[in-house]
Design a protein around this motif. Sequence first.
Motif, short mmCIF file in Angstrom:
data_model
loop_
_atom_site.label_atom_id
_atom_site.label_comp_id
_atom_site.label_asym_id
_atom_site.label_seq_id
_atom_site.Cartn_x
_atom_site.Cartn_y
_atom_site.Cartn_z
N ARG A 182 0.83 -1.22 0.00
CA ARG A 182 0.00 0.00 0.00
C ARG A 182 0.86 1.26 0.00
O ARG A 182 0.55 2.25 -0.67
N ARG A 187 -1.43 3.90 -1.63
CA ARG A 187 -2.81 3.60 -1.26
C ARG A 187 -2.98 3.35 0.24
O ARG A 187 -4.00 2.81 0.66
N THR A 189 -4.22 4.24 3.57
CA THR A 189 -5.23 5.18 4.04
C THR A 189 -5.19 5.30 5.56
O THR A 189 -4.81 4.36 6.27
N LEU A 190 -5.57 6.46 6.06
CA LEU A 190 -5.57 6.74 7.49
C LEU A 190 -6.99 7.04 7.96
O LEU A 190 -7.76 7.70 7.25
N ARG A 191 -7.33 6.55 9.15
CA ARG A 191 -8.58 6.91 9.80
C ARG A 191 -8.25 7.94 10.87
O ARG A 191 -7.92 7.60 12.00
N THR A 192 -8.32 9.19 10.49
CA THR A 192 -7.82 10.26 11.36
C THR A 192 -8.82 10.64 12.42
O THR A 192 -10.04 10.59 12.23
N ASP A 230 -4.06 8.76 12.67
CA ASP A 230 -4.62 7.42 12.82
C ASP A 230 -3.99 6.80 14.06
O ASP A 230 -2.80 6.45 14.07
N GLN A 309 2.92 9.62 5.75
CA GLN A 309 1.50 9.77 5.45
C GLN A 309 0.84 10.75 6.41
O GLN A 309 -0.16 11.39 6.06
#
Length: 340
Positions: A182, A187, A189-192, A230, A309
């Motif tokens: 990733r 690709r 991705t972060l859940r902030t 994240d 990221q």
Amino acid sequence: MLENFPDGIVIADAEGRVTFVNARTREMARAVGDEMLGMHIKDAIPFDDLSGHSWYDVVRPYDGFELRTRISEHSWWSPRGSEYLITASLERERPAGRVVRVVVSIRNARIRNQRDRERSDMVATVAHELRSPLTGIKGFTATLLSRWDQFSEDQRKFMLTTVDADADRLSRLIAELLDAARIDSGRLTLRTGPVTVDALAGRVLASVFAASDERPEPVIEGEIPVVWGDEDRLTQVLTNLVENAIRHGEGLRDVVVRAVGDGIELEVSDHGSGIPAELRQRVFSRFWKSGPGAGSGLGMFIVRGVVEQHHGTIDIGSTEVGGARITVRLPINEPAGLTD
């Protein structure tokens, strides 16, 4: 513009006579001045397929399919044995008409071959890392299935515990490989959300040292602001750094969290001999390992990917007494809506 093009360019007219060669072509052919001009394109591009079939005779740029306007890129070898990638475009006086100009592009294949070798090395490394825990799982399960009654309860429990540990190791490796893929492809991705880094550091240390009699506490310097990121990924980053300090740095020295400017700084230092300056950037490479007990070689690659990221930075330095000190700097990253 074509004169300074990084690939070799050869242009020939309707009769196959060379009308233009750029500097890169002259360099590859070791030609002087304009000696290649007027030469037939077959002689100007003396490449073959190692079976004696020349590029010109095989691709037949002035013959063949009448609607053809491009010759696909393929590998060809020079008289000196070097591999090149050659492609060409065919300009016709009208659709399905005769070819009035051939433009040939010649590129050295060394970089592509190097990338192919890197991919092959990566596949071999991944296969080796996956095979090791699978071998243990397969060996113990096959033994238990065939000789279950011959083992005592303690022996069966030991084998199943080993299988469980190998399965966990395999699961972690697959997760690391997916994270690395990733990061490579952009690709990740972060859940902030809001993260209290000083509290997160305390939880990580409590988790890593859960089986130890002494549980170190993070050193908090100043009032630590809440950062947006994240939390699971930042926990992964700090856990990896702390475990590396324990495994490769002769033990954890301390974890420091401080406020700096418009963000926070997180330091992890160890009691080891440090990381030489010339190796500090290599540490972040995929599959880079050093010393006994090294893991998959993906940990620090993933750590840097996650930090970047978050729009942060990570650096490796030395403590005053010689151990390694890894510093992660993270901006607050507060969403614009909340700031307004």
